[in-house]
Design an enzyme around this catalytic site. Sequence first.
Site, PDB file in Angstrom:
ATOM      1  CB  THR A 326      -0.949   0.023   1.220  1.00 45.15           C
ATOM      2  OG1 THR A 326      -1.743   1.213   1.183  1.00 45.15           O
ATOM      3  CG2 THR A 326      -0.189  -0.016   2.528  1.00 45.15           C
ATOM      4  CG  HIS A 378       5.136 -11.043  16.859  1.00 46.27           C
ATOM      5  ND1 HIS A 378       6.140 -11.907  16.473  1.00 46.27           N
ATOM      6  CD2 HIS A 378       5.715 -10.180  17.731  1.00 46.27           C
ATOM      7  CE1 HIS A 378       7.260 -11.578  17.079  1.00 46.27           C
ATOM      8  NE2 HIS A 378       7.037 -10.528  17.847  1.00 46.27           N
TER       9      HIS A 378
END
Length: 407
Positions: A326, A378
Amino acid sequence: MVDVKVPSVGESISEVTIASWLKKDGDIVKLDEAICSIESDKATLEISAPKAGKLKILVKEGETVAIGTKVAEVDETASAGASAPAAAAPAPAQEAPKAAAAPASTGGDKNYPSPAASKILAEKGVDASSVQGSGKDGRITKADAMGAQAAPAGATASDSSLKSLAHQTMASSFSREIRREKMTGLRKTIASRLVAAKNTTAMLTTFNEVDMSAVMELRKKYKDSFKDKHGVGLGFMSFFTKAACAALKQYPAVNGMIDGNEIVFHNYADVGVAVSTPRGLVVPVIRNAESMGMAAIESKIIELATRARDGKITIEEMQNGTFTITNGGIFGSMLSTPILNAPQSAILGLHNIVERPVAVNGQVVIRPIMYLALSYDHRIIDGRESVSFLKAVKEMIEDPARLLLDI
């Protein structure tokens, strides 16, 4: 009469909203001419006329209807002159006018811009009513919008009228009125997906900075010959897409995703490119970007972005990406923490290029610097992998020869 029904737009979509009618009730339409814009919770699409004839609208704008619902009819027996009575012959004038009268509007779409044209006009600050459309029935096309220019100060108003307008604008800016607007299906889906991504992933963002000097110099040197040969401009997105694909090969977890109790790794890179449209953010996907050259990537980005802004992107073209890029820099963003495009596990955020003082070999020099951000899940990607991935992208952009040598 020929029925106009809402077509199927995807396996999981059972209803759509009538976003806008591109033609008026009673207008004469041509075969396959776009007459209506519909909006699902994933995309905006157009319905075309199944036959030529006179249009009869049955469902109003803003209404939500099921797939297969009849929303209009086309009368094949109507002729082109049936939509409006013939104008009476004008009475002879005693004195000819000094200037020709402005041509009358010939259709319901006069000064009605396409979604892409509307966005361009808004960015330029140009009023649609001041643009002469070259499309069907005077509709403003993307090309019209790109060529439009805002009127210079004083061109259409005196100083006193400008002051009056400024006073009115200032007064209206502080109005205590409120306006409510129903959320579109696409906006509601974007909202729910973003909240879900925040609530169901262990999202973290790591940052780095990249010196854009080498890429900018390379682009400056070869952009003309590149465009002459390939017919497309050489932008920064192709460099970052190629760099990301190379880094994904080195760190496959960044290109993976969690599916239940399993981690799915992809041996290909289907890279999504976030595109801002008048109705919200969509992410069309470049399939097998890892095997494409720079020119092919640039062409595909332009094709997908244009179709997305025009509301013609399909559901299939926005599904099953493995990684997303993006670029908030086109809007002036210096730094951000992009939200994951679930179920993907990482998203690369690009930002604006700003000349900054940096230390090089013990000397302070000015270089064009871009900040990079990698948001990642994560649960699947460790800190070492995320930082190393972003560092690899940085190194390839700062030394583009690495992209050619695959090192």
